[in-house]
Design a protein around this motif. Sequence first.
Motif, mmCIF file in Angstrom:
data_model
loop_
_atom_site.group_PDB
_atom_site.id
_atom_site.type_symbol
_atom_site.label_atom_id
_atom_site.label_comp_id
_atom_site.label_asym_id
_atom_site.label_seq_id
_atom_site.Cartn_x
_atom_site.Cartn_y
_atom_site.Cartn_z
ATOM 1 N N GLU A 30 0.826 -1.218 0.000
ATOM 2 C CA GLU A 30 0.000 0.000 0.000
ATOM 3 C C GLU A 30 0.858 1.266 0.000
ATOM 4 O OE1 GLU A 30 -3.769 0.947 2.186
ATOM 5 O OE2 GLU A 30 -3.326 -0.992 3.140
ATOM 6 N N PHE A 31 0.232 2.363 -0.431
ATOM 7 C CA PHE A 31 0.821 3.697 -0.267
ATOM 8 C C PHE A 31 -0.176 4.497 0.558
ATOM 9 C CE2 PHE A 31 4.076 6.649 -2.081
ATOM 10 C CZ PHE A 31 3.715 7.738 -1.328
ATOM 11 N N LEU A 32 0.225 4.910 1.729
ATOM 12 C CA LEU A 32 -0.726 5.514 2.661
ATOM 13 C C LEU A 32 -0.248 6.895 3.091
ATOM 14 C CD1 LEU A 32 -3.112 4.915 4.892
ATOM 15 C CD2 LEU A 32 -1.154 4.499 6.373
ATOM 16 N N PHE A 33 -1.173 7.877 2.974
ATOM 17 C CA PHE A 33 -0.867 9.217 3.498
ATOM 18 C C PHE A 33 -1.471 9.364 4.883
ATOM 19 C CE2 PHE A 33 -0.652 10.234 -1.111
ATOM 20 C CZ PHE A 33 0.615 10.798 -1.128
ATOM 21 N N LEU A 34 -0.698 9.956 5.769
ATOM 22 C CA LEU A 34 -1.217 10.312 7.092
ATOM 23 C C LEU A 34 -1.307 11.823 7.123
ATOM 24 C CD1 LEU A 34 0.762 8.336 9.819
ATOM 25 C CD2 LEU A 34 -1.712 8.325 9.474
ATOM 26 N N MET A 35 -2.526 12.331 7.324
ATOM 27 C CA MET A 35 -2.678 13.788 7.342
ATOM 28 C C MET A 35 -3.272 14.249 8.661
ATOM 29 S SD MET A 35 -3.721 15.082 3.607
ATOM 30 C CE MET A 35 -3.141 16.709 3.978
ATOM 31 N N GLY A 36 -3.271 15.552 8.833
ATOM 32 C CA GLY A 36 -3.842 16.115 10.045
ATOM 33 C C GLY A 36 -3.012 17.291 10.498
ATOM 34 N N PRO A 37 -3.632 18.162 11.277
ATOM 35 C CA PRO A 37 -2.906 19.333 11.755
ATOM 36 C C PRO A 37 -1.757 18.949 12.697
ATOM 37 C CG PRO A 37 -5.066 19.180 12.784
ATOM 38 C CD PRO A 37 -5.014 18.130 11.738
ATOM 39 N N SER A 38 -0.877 19.878 12.920
ATOM 40 C CA SER A 38 0.219 19.618 13.854
ATOM 41 C C SER A 38 -0.351 19.234 15.209
ATOM 42 C CB SER A 38 1.078 20.870 14.027
ATOM 43 O OG SER A 38 1.576 21.264 12.784
ATOM 44 N N GLY A 39 0.250 18.251 15.847
ATOM 45 C CA GLY A 39 -0.231 17.818 17.152
ATOM 46 C C GLY A 39 -1.396 16.858 17.082
ATOM 47 N N ALA A 40 -1.757 16.413 15.853
ATOM 48 C CA ALA A 40 -2.889 15.490 15.733
ATOM 49 C C ALA A 40 -2.484 14.070 16.079
ATOM 50 C CB ALA A 40 -3.457 15.543 14.315
ATOM 51 N N GLY A 41 -1.182 13.791 16.116
ATOM 52 C CA GLY A 41 -0.727 12.454 16.481
ATOM 53 C C GLY A 41 0.007 11.705 15.384
ATOM 54 N N LYS A 42 0.265 12.405 14.259
ATOM 55 C CA LYS A 42 0.946 11.734 13.135
ATOM 56 C C LYS A 42 2.326 11.209 13.549
ATOM 57 C CE LYS A 42 1.076 15.228 10.270
ATOM 58 N NZ LYS A 42 0.512 16.372 10.998
ATOM 59 N N THR A 189 7.432 -1.986 -2.287
ATOM 60 C CA THR A 189 7.658 -1.516 -0.917
ATOM 61 C C THR A 189 6.420 -0.767 -0.413
ATOM 62 O OG1 THR A 189 9.981 -1.225 -1.489
ATOM 63 C CG2 THR A 189 9.231 -0.206 0.562
ATOM 64 N N THR A 190 5.959 -1.125 0.775
ATOM 65 C CA THR A 190 4.847 -0.411 1.403
ATOM 66 C C THR A 190 5.358 0.944 1.868
ATOM 67 O OG1 THR A 190 4.092 -2.551 2.194
ATOM 68 C CG2 THR A 190 3.104 -0.599 3.221
ATOM 69 N N ILE A 191 4.575 1.996 1.608
ATOM 70 C CA ILE A 191 5.034 3.316 2.032
ATOM 71 C C ILE A 191 3.978 3.991 2.904
ATOM 72 C CG2 ILE A 191 5.784 5.621 1.286
ATOM 73 C CD1 ILE A 191 7.100 4.401 -1.088
ATOM 74 N N ILE A 192 4.428 4.487 4.049
ATOM 75 C CA ILE A 192 3.562 5.256 4.937
ATOM 76 C C ILE A 192 4.166 6.645 5.036
ATOM 77 C CG2 ILE A 192 2.637 5.452 7.283
ATOM 78 C CD1 ILE A 192 3.061 2.367 7.481
ATOM 79 N N MET A 193 3.401 7.654 4.641
ATOM 80 C CA MET A 193 3.969 8.992 4.573
ATOM 81 C C MET A 193 3.088 9.988 5.313
ATOM 82 S SD MET A 193 4.864 11.163 1.143
ATOM 83 C CE MET A 193 4.628 12.944 1.108
ATOM 84 N N ALA A 194 3.674 10.672 6.277
ATOM 85 C CA ALA A 194 2.962 11.747 6.963
ATOM 86 C C ALA A 194 3.247 13.035 6.214
ATOM 87 C CB ALA A 194 3.461 11.862 8.403
ATOM 88 N N THR A 195 2.206 13.832 5.991
ATOM 89 C CA THR A 195 2.431 15.072 5.235
ATOM 90 C C THR A 195 1.375 16.129 5.532
ATOM 91 O OG1 THR A 195 2.788 15.962 3.021
ATOM 92 C CG2 THR A 195 1.115 14.278 3.232
ATOM 93 N N HIS A 196 1.733 17.366 5.232
ATOM 94 C CA HIS A 196 0.791 18.482 5.283
ATOM 95 C C HIS A 196 0.387 18.916 3.885
ATOM 96 C CE1 HIS A 196 2.193 19.527 9.499
ATOM 97 N NE2 HIS A 196 0.873 19.560 9.568
ATOM 98 N N ALA A 197 1.069 18.381 2.870
ATOM 99 C CA ALA A 197 0.925 18.908 1.507
ATOM 100 C C ALA A 197 -0.338 18.386 0.832
ATOM 101 C CB ALA A 197 2.166 18.547 0.693
#
Lengths: 227, 294
Positions: A30-42, A189-197
């Motif tokens: 999978e390719f997974l984006f983790l989003m959320g405001p700062s301090g959301a727990g990413k 390769t599985t990718i987990i990416m935290a981002t604000h973009a």
Amino acid sequence: MLVQFYNVSKIYPNGVKALDDISLKIDRGEFLFLMGPSGAGKSTLIKMLFREEKPTRGQIFIASRSVVRMKRSEIPSLRRSMGIVFQDFKLLESKTVSENVAFAMEVVGARNHEIKNRVPEVINMVGLKGKEDAFPGQLSGGEQQRVGIARAIANQPLILIADEPTGNLDIDTSNEIMDLLYSINRKGTTIIMATHAREIVKAAHKRVIMLEKGRIITDDSSGDYAL
Amino acid sequence: MRMRNIIYFIKEAMKSLRRNTLLTFATISTASICILILGIAVLITMNASQFMNKLESDVEIIAYMEKDTSGTQIASIKDSIKNIAGVKEVKFVSCEEALENLQESLGKDKYDLKETLEKNPLPDSYQIKTVNPHDVPEIAKRIELLANVKAVTYGKGIVERLFEVTKWVRLVSIFLIGLLAFGAIFLIATTIRLAIYARRKEIYLMKLIGATDGFIRWPFFIEGIILGSFGAAISIVVLALGYQSLIVRMDSLFFLPLITGQDALLVLYISLLITGMFLGVLGTLISINRFLDV
């Protein structure tokens, strides 16, 4: 299932509740984006993947192994199945591009001939051929992040974890880095990416998990989430 | 441990030493100053202790015989004294010898004691040395009880005070050496901690990539050993040269007996070298663990 979170909560000693009853599953490839405001727990969620943080409650399995019950001596082998890409690259300034990549292999005890073969291969893969002997200070931000990615994939990880990998880069450079990550993902390769973009996420049409105040508010597999 | 790992660890340690020149220099100087001070303290203690041993072994008992004791009685007293546990040496001093000694101590040429006194007033006596000088007062008491012994002297009062002083000098010097060693450990630990702190990002990265604790620790241990023994080597050279020149100068100046036995000094120097290595390892051990907790 490659990654499983069951009712995971994290409360820091200072009382801050970073994650609140998170359950999620991530499949191989999978390719997974983790989003959320700062301090959301990413960041907390990401740190739990390689056990820099332990959950206060709940269970986490990676490749069927419990990360929570894992002994300290088992942590290195967990981390060797992962590659991590950082927002600030975290390159060693005193080492060249080649040495930075080789470093990741040396510290996990790879053999010399393996290192000699693999390092040019990954440098080529991230498009830095010809820059092998440059020092990080002589490279642009985009190039430095390519070194970071080369280092992360040098040990052929199952999972690539990227914490705001484009956070310090302009839009064009960000897109180039994303293309590189997609191509790594296509190779399995599985990718987990935290981002604000948001633009990146919008254009990607991949699974997006939105966090807010430590909870999952949306988990959308198509990426067409409401912004 | 695999061979290529050992080579890697040594290479990494050497690289780090060369890269952090200033810290390397700081740690080596700290180590050598600490060990130098420690070495000086040990040397002073060794010499003081030798001096005190000599003072103590000079303590002897003199037992005076009754004036009319016969030759056989005197011989049997000698056996009785020898039978007392703790007596090392019994030497007979006849009244004639005693007079000669007195004459000598007063100055040979000024008076002729024999002429002045006509009759020798001095008694026959025994000089007694004990195995352990601290037993002198006890043994003196027992000799005094023997038949035909008129009086016993051993510098009563002075001897007890001497032993009290030497006891405290020894205790204080051991305490001081302990304190210095303790200080040395923490000074070295602090400098090594600075060296590790300078590389904390690298350690963090190694941990996240999946390096084991041992793999990260070993180069630092080797660094600690190199720094500690290098510092010790410098201090040993300084100490050896300084002490040698002191021996040469003191020899012609003072009665103070310095330790000059090369064996004792060699043992001291090797112990200091081992102490240096030990301090390096201990300093690393104290400093590194909290950086590994990632």
